[in-house]
Motif scaffolding. Structure first.
Motif, PDB file in Angstrom:
ATOM      1  N   ARG A 231     -14.362  -2.050  -8.693  1.00 43.43           N
ATOM      2  CA  ARG A 231     -14.967  -2.956  -7.709  1.00 43.43           C
ATOM      3  C   ARG A 231     -14.032  -4.114  -7.361  1.00 43.43           C
ATOM      4  NH1 ARG A 231     -18.859  -2.765 -11.456  1.00 43.43           N
ATOM      5  NH2 ARG A 231     -20.251  -1.006 -11.296  1.00 43.43           N
ATOM      6  N   VAL A 232     -12.868  -3.752  -6.866  1.00 41.74           N
ATOM      7  CA  VAL A 232     -11.875  -4.746  -6.464  1.00 41.74           C
ATOM      8  C   VAL A 232     -11.753  -4.734  -4.947  1.00 41.74           C
ATOM      9  CG1 VAL A 232      -9.450  -5.412  -6.599  1.00 41.74           C
ATOM     10  CG2 VAL A 232     -10.567  -4.401  -8.593  1.00 41.74           C
ATOM     11  N   ASN A 233     -11.775  -5.931  -4.329  1.00 43.25           N
ATOM     12  CA  ASN A 233     -11.542  -6.023  -2.882  1.00 43.25           C
ATOM     13  C   ASN A 233     -10.139  -6.550  -2.653  1.00 43.25           C
ATOM     14  OD1 ASN A 233     -14.286  -5.309  -2.318  1.00 43.25           O
ATOM     15  ND2 ASN A 233     -14.835  -7.384  -2.969  1.00 43.25           N
ATOM     16  N   GLY A 234      -9.712  -6.570  -1.414  1.00 40.62           N
ATOM     17  CA  GLY A 234      -8.408  -7.156  -1.100  1.00 40.62           C
ATOM     18  C   GLY A 234      -7.311  -6.114  -1.124  1.00 40.62           C
TER      19      GLY A 234
ATOM     20  N   ILE B 154       3.908  -2.495  -6.513  1.00 37.28           N
ATOM     21  CA  ILE B 154       2.886  -3.251  -7.234  1.00 37.28           C
ATOM     22  C   ILE B 154       2.977  -4.709  -6.782  1.00 37.28           C
ATOM     23  CG2 ILE B 154       2.237  -4.150  -9.517  1.00 37.28           C
ATOM     24  CD1 ILE B 154       3.137  -1.501 -10.694  1.00 37.28           C
ATOM     25  N   THR B 155       1.848  -5.347  -6.571  1.00 34.58           N
ATOM     26  CA  THR B 155       1.855  -6.762  -6.182  1.00 34.58           C
ATOM     27  C   THR B 155       2.160  -7.625  -7.406  1.00 34.58           C
ATOM     28  OG1 THR B 155       0.040  -6.189  -4.700  1.00 34.58           O
ATOM     29  CG2 THR B 155       0.534  -8.543  -4.980  1.00 34.58           C
ATOM     30  N   PRO B 156       3.212  -8.453  -7.345  1.00 35.28           N
ATOM     31  CA  PRO B 156       3.501  -9.309  -8.506  1.00 35.28           C
ATOM     32  C   PRO B 156       2.361 -10.306  -8.718  1.00 35.28           C
ATOM     33  CG  PRO B 156       5.363  -9.268  -6.966  1.00 35.28           C
ATOM     34  CD  PRO B 156       4.202  -8.623  -6.272  1.00 35.28           C
ATOM     35  N   PRO B 157       1.999 -10.562  -9.973  1.00 36.08           N
ATOM     36  CA  PRO B 157       0.972 -11.575 -10.227  1.00 36.08           C
ATOM     37  C   PRO B 157       1.457 -12.925  -9.683  1.00 36.08           C
ATOM     38  CG  PRO B 157       1.475 -10.319 -12.210  1.00 36.08           C
ATOM     39  CD  PRO B 157       2.506  -9.952 -11.206  1.00 36.08           C
ATOM     40  N   PRO B 158       0.576 -13.719  -9.098  1.00 39.69           N
ATOM     41  CA  PRO B 158       0.994 -14.972  -8.462  1.00 39.69           C
ATOM     42  C   PRO B 158       1.701 -15.909  -9.435  1.00 39.69           C
ATOM     43  CG  PRO B 158      -1.390 -14.594  -8.229  1.00 39.69           C
ATOM     44  CD  PRO B 158      -0.860 -13.479  -9.024  1.00 39.69           C
ATOM     45  N   ASN B 159       2.775 -16.534  -8.963  1.00 41.54           N
ATOM     46  CA  ASN B 159       3.514 -17.561  -9.725  1.00 41.54           C
ATOM     47  C   ASN B 159       3.881 -17.143 -11.143  1.00 41.54           C
ATOM     48  OD1 ASN B 159       2.979 -19.298  -7.504  1.00 41.54           O
ATOM     49  ND2 ASN B 159       0.958 -19.715  -8.401  1.00 41.54           N
ATOM     50  N   ARG B 160       4.215 -15.898 -11.320  1.00 37.95           N
ATOM     51  CA  ARG B 160       4.503 -15.458 -12.685  1.00 37.95           C
ATOM     52  C   ARG B 160       5.992 -15.578 -12.976  1.00 37.95           C
ATOM     53  NH1 ARG B 160       1.700 -13.140 -16.892  1.00 37.95           N
ATOM     54  NH2 ARG B 160       3.033 -11.958 -18.299  1.00 37.95           N
TER      55      ARG B 160
END
Ligand SMILES: [Zn+2]
Length: 534
Positions: free
Chosen positions: A224-227, A434-440
């Motif tokens: 159940r993930v959006n975006g 893969i989308t990098p996790p924000p500000n990682r």
């Protein structure tokens, strides 16, 4: 000088043959019952073996001969090259060598004993991986994924130190850096390998994108993930190197739940004209207290004493693993006993992996499922589509992951440690989408143990898969026409004559050219897994 060289090779072989056998037997004993006594014996045997290659005077002589270009016969030149390659990495000063081994062991221990902080307590790597396989709450998945990366923080500084030492030692031996040295010792042309990886990246770009789009949609609805983001905690393992089968495609485990995996392995190899009865007799195939939990094949003496260790369970993974390990075993068994000891081995790691992979893939092959596993036409018809889709997905996902790791590892040896955290995510985003996790800004790359414990090795897995596909297509075209493989003794005959018996008398690419009429060509892998649609 010619007779001097041949005398030296004979003498060297006489020394190394019993030491190799002794080491192999000690390794086998330790794998069966991991007690301390066995471990000590193995370390001692390994020291005796490596001591031979630590001799400076001898190395100097071998290097002179190798550089002198005296005309010697083909088999002698080949042996001299292999002896030289074995000497090089052991020319490091004993204290530095000990320091390197200590550092490697420390990092390995860190991986084995590290417990991540998780949900107010501690969790092992296995527990976190289990969560990534089964948990449906996306918040908990994210926390587990982040926890798998904690070890990288501790490993990174130690790994960078180790890499600096590996580099400086390689330079002392006359190489540009450790990475170049390892490529040269593995008889791999760096430029060619990276051109191959470039081509594979381009050719798989669209197919991988489509496959991943489909997979992401399934996983997002499941969790159940959006975006539009595809964060790394969506996948079933910490690096997205595996195809998350569970709930995505039909599992083949049901097919094997009542099977005799050992008998099916025998039936497979018998059907292609290869006798593994003696290999099965010597093998140790079932789980037991104290026994190694892995799977491997060991050529004890290059004279037919070849041993396989497995831990069979009745599922598809072990079916495939058995076919894989016995692929290594038939390669070793059917060597040419008239060749000298040093050449009675596979041409390269990648060539023995190719034979193992070629056969290991069969447990997902529709024809194999009918002819060897005895599936009904109806069941096979239903399963074959998902079996092929699974295999194809595994191949594409592994390929893109391997491109990421191999490219990153080269930078690791040449960058001086700058901006590695950012570079890692650039590669992961570009190759694995893969989308990098924000500000990682964490050393996530350092949580991959291969970088520390099996340096500059990963490219061989990809090259092995490419060769497996090239062989299969050659067999389809010339040996078991059209498109056959199992129930065809000609296949085994071809493999024995063209791959197994030549051993290491040619370098791997020459052997492949002689066996298939062309150099390693990625087009066959592409045709089999990229262009073909399920
Ligand atoms: Zn293997």
């Amino acid at each position: 000088m010619n007779s001097e060289i041949s005398k030296y090779i004979a003498g060297h072989t006489a020394v190394i043959t019993p030491l190799h056998k002794d080491y192999s037997l000690k390794f086998w004993n330790l794998s069966l019952s991991g007690n301390e006594e066995c471990e000590k014996e193995l370390v001692a045997a390994k020291e005796r073996y490596l001591k031979v290659y630590n001799n400076r005077e001898e190395f100097k002589q071998v290097r002179e001969w190798k550089a002198s270009q005296v005309p010697i016969d083909e088999l002698q030149a080949r042996q001299l090259r292999l002896i030289y390659d074995a000497f090089v990495p052991n020319q490091i000063e004993p204290e530095i060598l000990r320091d390197i081994i200590e550092r490697e062991t420390q990092i390995e221990n860190l991986f084995n004993t590290f417990r991540a902080k998780f949900e107010g307590g501690e969790a092992s790597d296995n527990q976190l991986r289990e969560i990534l396989r089964t948990e449906t709450d996306i918040g908990r998945r994210r926390a587990a994924w982040e926890a798998t990366k904690q070890v990288g923080h501790d490993v990174a500084p130690r790994l960078l130190e180790l890499i600096a030492i590996r580099n400086s030692e390689a330079r002392k031996l006359g190489y540009a850096d450790y990475y170049s040295m390892m490529f040269e010792l593995q008889e791999l042309d760096e430029k060619q390998v990276f051109m191959l990886f470039d081509r594979l990246e381009q050719l798989s770009e669209r197919a991988f994108g489509e496959l991943k789009g489909e997979l992401d949609a399934i996983l997002k609805s499941k969790y159940r993930v959006n975006g539009s983001e595809c964060f790394p905690w969506l996948y079933s393992d910490p690096f997205f190197q595996e195809f998350p089968t569970a709930g995505v495609s039909e599992s083949l485990d049901d097919v094997f739940k009542d099977s005799d995996i050992q008998a099916l392995t025998r039936a497979h190899y018998t059907s292609i004209g290869l006798d593994i009865e003696d290999l099965l007799q010597r093998a140790d195939l079932y789980e037991r207290q104290g026994k190694s939990q892995h799977a491997f094949c060991l050529d004890v003496d290059h004279e037919g004493d070849v041993r396989v260790l497995c831990n069979i369970r009745k599922n598809e993974r072990w079916m495939s693993t058995m076919l894989h390990e016995f692929g290594h075993a038939v390669y070793d068994k059917y060597n040419d006993r008239t060749l000298p000891f040093l050449l009675r081995t596979p041409a390269h790691i990648l060539t023995t992996e190719a034979i193992a992979m070629l056969n290991g893939r069969m447990s997902k092959n529709p024809e194999w499922l009918i002819k060897i596993a005895g599936l009904s036409q109806a069941d096979a018809g239903r399963l074959s589509k998902s079996a092929f889709k699974t295999l194809r997905s595994e191949m594409l996902i592994f390929l893109r992951w391997a491109i990421t790791l191999v490219r990153f590892e080269r930078k690791l040896y040449r960058s001086g440690g700058e901006n590695l955290n950012r570079l890692w995510w650039e590669y992961v985003e570009r190759f694995q989408k893969i989308t990098p996790p924000p500000n990682r800004d964490q050393a996530d790359w350092a949580s991959k143990n291969h970088l520390a414990t099996s340096p500059v090795y990963y490219q061989n897995y990809v090259l092995g898969e490419l060769m497996a596909s090239q062989l299969l297509r050659y067999i389809h075209r010339e040996i078991a026409k059209p498109d056959g493989y199992v129930e065809n003794p000609e296949v085994g005959f071809y493999l024995i004559e063209n791959i197994f018996r030549p051993g290491a008398r040619y370098d791997w690419n020459t052997m492949l050219r002689r066996a298939t009429g062309e150099d390693l060509n990625p087009q066959h892998f592409v045709a089999q897994f990229v262009e073909a649609s399920a």
